[in-house]
Scaffold this motif. Structure first.
Motif, PDB file in Angstrom:
ATOM      1  N   PRO A   1      25.379 -28.263 -37.820  1.00 23.77           N
ATOM      2  CA  PRO A   1      26.540 -27.821 -38.622  1.00 23.77           C
ATOM      3  C   PRO A   1      27.856 -27.862 -37.866  1.00 23.77           C
ATOM      4  O   PRO A   1      28.914 -28.055 -38.478  1.00 23.77           O
ATOM      5  N   TRP A   2      27.831 -27.674 -36.534  1.00 22.02           N
ATOM      6  CA  TRP A   2      29.093 -27.707 -35.797  1.00 22.02           C
ATOM      7  C   TRP A   2      29.649 -29.120 -35.673  1.00 22.02           C
ATOM      8  O   TRP A   2      30.790 -29.297 -35.274  1.00 22.02           O
ATOM      9  N   ARG A   3      28.851 -30.121 -36.043  1.00 19.07           N
ATOM     10  CA  ARG A   3      29.384 -31.480 -36.080  1.00 19.07           C
ATOM     11  C   ARG A   3      30.147 -31.746 -37.370  1.00 19.07           C
ATOM     12  O   ARG A   3      30.758 -32.816 -37.517  1.00 19.07           O
ATOM     13  N   ARG A   4      30.097 -30.793 -38.309  1.00 22.61           N
ATOM     14  CA  ARG A   4      30.802 -30.961 -39.582  1.00 22.61           C
ATOM     15  C   ARG A   4      32.096 -30.162 -39.619  1.00 22.61           C
ATOM     16  O   ARG A   4      32.702 -30.021 -40.677  1.00 22.61           O
ATOM     17  N   THR A   5      32.514 -29.636 -38.489  1.00 17.73           N
ATOM     18  CA  THR A   5      33.731 -28.841 -38.448  1.00 17.73           C
ATOM     19  C   THR A   5      34.617 -29.284 -37.297  1.00 17.73           C
ATOM     20  O   THR A   5      34.123 -29.849 -36.311  1.00 17.73           O
ATOM     21  N   ASP A   6      35.903 -29.055 -37.441  1.00 11.42           N
ATOM     22  CA  ASP A   6      36.818 -29.243 -36.307  1.00 11.42           C
ATOM     23  C   ASP A   6      37.506 -27.924 -35.965  1.00 11.42           C
ATOM     24  O   ASP A   6      38.546 -27.915 -35.312  1.00 11.42           O
ATOM     25  N   ASP A   7      36.920 -26.809 -36.403  1.00  8.97           N
ATOM     26  CA  ASP A   7      37.443 -25.489 -36.077  1.00  8.97           C
ATOM     27  C   ASP A   7      37.128 -25.178 -34.616  1.00  8.97           C
ATOM     28  O   ASP A   7      35.958 -25.115 -34.235  1.00  8.97           O
ATOM     29  N   PRO A   8      38.133 -24.979 -33.768  1.00 11.77           N
ATOM     30  CA  PRO A   8      37.859 -24.804 -32.335  1.00 11.77           C
ATOM     31  C   PRO A   8      37.047 -23.547 -32.028  1.00 11.77           C
ATOM     32  O   PRO A   8      36.252 -23.542 -31.078  1.00 11.77           O
ATOM     33  N   TYR A   9      37.237 -22.495 -32.810  1.00  6.59           N
ATOM     34  CA  TYR A   9      36.448 -21.280 -32.593  1.00  6.59           C
ATOM     35  C   TYR A   9      34.972 -21.548 -32.871  1.00  6.59           C
ATOM     36  O   TYR A   9      34.099 -21.199 -32.076  1.00  6.59           O
ATOM     37  N   GLU A  10      34.673 -22.179 -33.984  1.00  2.70           N
ATOM     38  CA  GLU A  10      33.281 -22.476 -34.327  1.00  2.70           C
ATOM     39  C   GLU A  10      32.656 -23.404 -33.297  1.00  2.70           C
ATOM     40  O   GLU A  10      31.480 -23.255 -32.935  1.00  2.70           O
ATOM     41  N   ILE A  11      33.425 -24.348 -32.805  1.00  2.00           N
ATOM     42  CA  ILE A  11      32.909 -25.280 -31.799  1.00  2.00           C
ATOM     43  C   ILE A  11      32.702 -24.570 -30.469  1.00  2.00           C
ATOM     44  O   ILE A  11      31.692 -24.793 -29.787  1.00  2.00           O
ATOM     45  N   LEU A  12      33.625 -23.699 -30.090  1.00  2.00           N
ATOM     46  CA  LEU A  12      33.439 -22.947 -28.849  1.00  2.00           C
ATOM     47  C   LEU A  12      32.168 -22.107 -28.907  1.00  2.00           C
ATOM     48  O   LEU A  12      31.390 -22.081 -27.947  1.00  2.00           O
ATOM     49  N   VAL A  13      31.920 -21.439 -30.024  1.00  2.00           N
ATOM     50  CA  VAL A  13      30.698 -20.644 -30.165  1.00  2.00           C
ATOM     51  C   VAL A  13      29.472 -21.534 -29.997  1.00  2.00           C
ATOM     52  O   VAL A  13      28.516 -21.182 -29.293  1.00  2.00           O
ATOM     53  N   SER A  14      29.474 -22.702 -30.604  1.00  2.00           N
ATOM     54  CA  SER A  14      28.317 -23.602 -30.486  1.00  2.00           C
ATOM     55  C   SER A  14      28.125 -24.072 -29.049  1.00  2.00           C
ATOM     56  O   SER A  14      26.990 -24.171 -28.566  1.00  2.00           O
ATOM     57  N   GLU A  15      29.224 -24.361 -28.353  1.00  2.00           N
ATOM     58  CA  GLU A  15      29.109 -24.833 -26.972  1.00  2.00           C
ATOM     59  C   GLU A  15      28.559 -23.738 -26.054  1.00  2.00           C
ATOM     60  O   GLU A  15      27.710 -23.993 -25.204  1.00  2.00           O
ATOM     61  N   VAL A  16      29.037 -22.513 -26.231  1.00  2.21           N
ATOM     62  CA  VAL A  16      28.564 -21.418 -25.384  1.00  2.21           C
ATOM     63  C   VAL A  16      27.105 -21.118 -25.672  1.00  2.21           C
ATOM     64  O   VAL A  16      26.294 -20.935 -24.755  1.00  2.21           O
ATOM     65  N   MET A  17      26.729 -21.116 -26.932  1.00  6.09           N
ATOM     66  CA  MET A  17      25.326 -20.855 -27.287  1.00  6.09           C
ATOM     67  C   MET A  17      24.397 -21.955 -26.780  1.00  6.09           C
ATOM     68  O   MET A  17      23.259 -21.694 -26.403  1.00  6.09           O
ATOM     69  N   SER A  18      24.871 -23.183 -26.782  1.00  5.60           N
ATOM     70  CA  SER A  18      24.022 -24.319 -26.423  1.00  5.60           C
ATOM     71  C   SER A  18      23.782 -24.449 -24.927  1.00  5.60           C
ATOM     72  O   SER A  18      22.935 -25.246 -24.506  1.00  5.60           O
ATOM     73  N   GLN A  19      24.476 -23.666 -24.124  1.00  4.36           N
ATOM     74  CA  GLN A  19      24.362 -23.826 -22.676  1.00  4.36           C
ATOM     75  C   GLN A  19      22.971 -23.491 -22.160  1.00  4.36           C
ATOM     76  O   GLN A  19      22.545 -24.012 -21.145  1.00  4.36           O
ATOM     77  N   GLN A  20      22.263 -22.614 -22.840  1.00  9.92           N
ATOM     78  CA  GLN A  20      20.938 -22.230 -22.349  1.00  9.92           C
ATOM     79  C   GLN A  20      19.893 -22.136 -23.443  1.00  9.92           C
ATOM     80  O   GLN A  20      18.849 -21.535 -23.253  1.00  9.92           O
ATOM     81  N   THR A  21      20.153 -22.730 -24.585  1.00 12.93           N
ATOM     82  CA  THR A  21      19.241 -22.611 -25.714  1.00 12.93           C
ATOM     83  C   THR A  21      19.089 -23.974 -26.373  1.00 12.93           C
ATOM     84  O   THR A  21      20.059 -24.717 -26.511  1.00 12.93           O
ATOM     85  N   GLN A  22      17.873 -24.304 -26.790  1.00 16.78           N
ATOM     86  CA  GLN A  22      17.646 -25.573 -27.457  1.00 16.78           C
ATOM     87  C   GLN A  22      18.445 -25.617 -28.755  1.00 16.78           C
ATOM     88  O   GLN A  22      18.564 -24.628 -29.480  1.00 16.78           O
ATOM     89  N   LEU A  23      18.972 -26.802 -29.061  1.00 12.74           N
ATOM     90  CA  LEU A  23      19.893 -26.924 -30.185  1.00 12.74           C
ATOM     91  C   LEU A  23      19.267 -26.497 -31.506  1.00 12.74           C
ATOM     92  O   LEU A  23      19.940 -25.912 -32.350  1.00 12.74           O
ATOM     93  N   GLY A  24      17.989 -26.779 -31.686  1.00 14.76           N
ATOM     94  CA  GLY A  24      17.337 -26.389 -32.932  1.00 14.76           C
ATOM     95  C   GLY A  24      17.382 -24.887 -33.157  1.00 14.76           C
ATOM     96  O   GLY A  24      17.535 -24.419 -34.292  1.00 14.76           O
ATOM     97  N   ARG A  25      17.266 -24.109 -32.074  1.00 15.32           N
ATOM     98  CA  ARG A  25      17.295 -22.647 -32.200  1.00 15.32           C
ATOM     99  C   ARG A  25      18.716 -22.120 -32.299  1.00 15.32           C
ATOM    100  O   ARG A  25      18.939 -21.008 -32.776  1.00 15.32           O
ATOM    101  N   VAL A  26      19.681 -22.901 -31.843  1.00 20.50           N
ATOM    102  CA  VAL A  26      21.068 -22.441 -31.880  1.00 20.50           C
ATOM    103  C   VAL A  26      21.585 -22.365 -33.311  1.00 20.50           C
ATOM    104  O   VAL A  26      22.409 -21.501 -33.633  1.00 20.50           O
ATOM    105  N   VAL A  27      21.105 -23.249 -34.192  1.00 21.29           N
ATOM    106  CA  VAL A  27      21.658 -23.330 -35.550  1.00 21.29           C
ATOM    107  C   VAL A  27      21.628 -21.977 -36.243  1.00 21.29           C
ATOM    108  O   VAL A  27      22.644 -21.498 -36.766  1.00 21.29           O
ATOM    109  N   GLU A  28      20.464 -21.330 -36.261  1.00 20.96           N
ATOM    110  CA  GLU A  28      20.343 -20.039 -36.951  1.00 20.96           C
ATOM    111  C   GLU A  28      21.257 -18.988 -36.323  1.00 20.96           C
ATOM    112  O   GLU A  28      21.941 -18.239 -37.029  1.00 20.96           O
ATOM    113  N   ALA A  29      21.273 -18.941 -34.989  1.00 22.46           N
ATOM    114  CA  ALA A  29      22.111 -17.959 -34.299  1.00 22.46           C
ATOM    115  C   ALA A  29      23.593 -18.226 -34.562  1.00 22.46           C
ATOM    116  O   ALA A  29      24.374 -17.296 -34.779  1.00 22.46           O
TER     117      ALA A  29
END
Length: 307
Positions: free
Chosen positions: A33-61
Motif C-alpha cells: 500500500p505504501w507504493r500507492r502513496t506519495d505522502d511522506p509521513y505514510e512513507i516514513l512510517v513504512s520505511e521505519v517499520m520495514s527496517q526489522q520486519t518482513q514486508l508482508g507483516r508490515v502491511v497490517e501494522a
C-alpha cells in the motif's frame, strides 16, 4: 563510470537497461500500500517499520498505525507510551524506533509547520532518520532522491555488472545507472528486482528477470553475492525482553524489579544468570532510550514507563 574508478562498467546501452527494468516493474510488482502513496509521513512510517520486519507483516501494522495516527499532528500529540506499546504489540523490533518516529512527527509540526522537508539532507534532520531512510523518503514521496542502495541492490549490481563488494563502488554504480528525475520508480524497481528475481537463491527465468541479456552471473552461472547479514533470532533475544518489559509496565504502571522479572520470563531468579543484574542492564538501556524511568531511591529499584 569515472576514469580510474573500480574495474567494472555498465553495458554499452544503459538506456535499454533502464527501460527494461522500469517496464518489468510497471508490468507486475508486489502491491504494497505504501507504493500507492506519495505522502511522506505514510512513507516514513513504512520505511521505519520495514527496517526489522518482513514486508508482508508490515502491511497490517502500517495500516493499523495510520488508522490510529493518520497525520504527523496526531502522532505528535499522542502519548509516547501508547506509540511504544503499539510497536511492542506488533513485534516491530527495537522500541526506540517508535520513540524516534514520535519525536520526528513533533519536529515536522514544530519546526516545519507540518510540511515535510523534501531533500535527503533536510530529512536527516528528523530524529532517527539516517541517510538511507532520508533518501528513501525523498525518492518515494518527492521523486527527489539519489539511488537507494540496500542489500538487494548490492546483490543485483554485484551479479549483473561485476561491481565489487565496496560501498563506494555500489553507490557510484547505482547513481550512474538511475535515470535522471525518476528516483521514485527506479528505486522501487531495482529493489523489487533484488527481492523477487535476484534473491540469495535467484529466480531469473521464473521471475522473468529483465536483465538476463546483460547479466554476468546469468551468463556464467556463478551467482556468488556479497555476504548478507542474518537477522538475529527474535525468540529469546534481548529485543524480545525489552518488548516484554514495556508491555508489562503498560499493564502494571510500575513494578519493583523482582516482580517485573518474574512476569517477563519464567526462569527469572534474582541471583541467577537471568536475574537482577541481567534485568537492570535491560532497564538501563530502556532508560537511556527515554522509554523507562528507574526509581532508585528505595532499597529496591522500581521501574515505570516514562510519560
Amino acid at each position: 563510470m569515472t576514469a580510474g574508478a573500480q574495474e567494472w562498467a555498465l553495458p554499452d546501452d544503459p538506456a535499454a537497461v533502464r527501460e527494461a527494468l522500469i517496464g518489468w516493474y510497471e508490468d507486475d510488482h508486489r502491491d504494497f500500500p505504501w507504493r500507492r502513496t506519495d505522502d511522506p509521513y505514510e512513507i516514513l512510517v513504512s520505511e521505519v517499520m520495514s527496517q526489522q520486519t518482513q514486508l508482508g507483516r508490515v502491511v497490517e501494522a502500517w495500516e493499523a498505525f495510520l488508522e490510529r495516527w493518520p497525520t504527523t499532528a496526531e502522532l505528535a500529540d499522542a502519548d509516547r507510551a501508547d506509540v511504544v506499546g503499539f510497536w511492542t504489540d506488533h513485534s516491530l523490533g527495537y522500541n526506540n524506533r517508535a520513540k524516534y518516529l514520535h519525536e520526528a512527527a513533533g519536529q515536522v509540526q514544530e519546526e516545519y509547520d507540518g510540511d515535510f522537508p523534501e531533500t535527503p539532507e533536510e530529512l536527516q534532520e528528523l530524529m532517527g532518520v539516517g541517510p538511507y531512510t532520508a533518501n528513501a523518503v525523498a525518492s518515494f514521496a518527492f521523486n527527489n532522491g539519489d539511488a537507494v542502495v540496500d542489500t538487494n541492490v548490492k546483490r543485483v549490481l554485484y551479479r549483473a555488472f561485476d561491481v565489487p563488494d565496496d560501498d563506494a563502488a555500489f553507490e557510484e554504480a547505482a547513481n550512474e545507472l538511475m535515470p535522471d528525475g525518476r528516483s521514485r520508480v527506479w528505486n522501487n524497481a531495482i529493489m523489487e528486482l533484488g527481492g523477487m528475481a535476484c534473491e540469495q537463491t535467484p529466480h531469473c527465468d521464473e521471475a522473468g528477470c529483465p536483465w538476463r541479456e546483460w547479466c554476468g552471473a546469468y551468463a556464467s552461472g556463478d551467482f556468488t553475492a556479497p555476504d548478507v547479514p542474518t537477522q538475529p533470532s527474535f525468540e529469546g533475544s534481548r529485543r524480545q525482553f525489552r518488548g516484554r518489559v514495556i508491555g508489562t509496565l503498560r499493564e502494571y504502571d510500575e513494578l519493583e524489579i523482582d516482580p517485573l522479572g518474574h512476569r517477563i520470563r519464567v526462569d527469572y531468579t534474582p541471583d541467577g544468570e537471568y536475574g537482577r543484574e541481567w534485568l537492570e542492564g535491560i532497564l538501563a538501556d530502556l532508560e537511556s532510550d527515554g522509554l523507562v524511568e528507574l526509581d532508585r531511591d528505595g532499597d529496591v529499584p522500581i521501574a515505570r514507563l516514562r510519560r
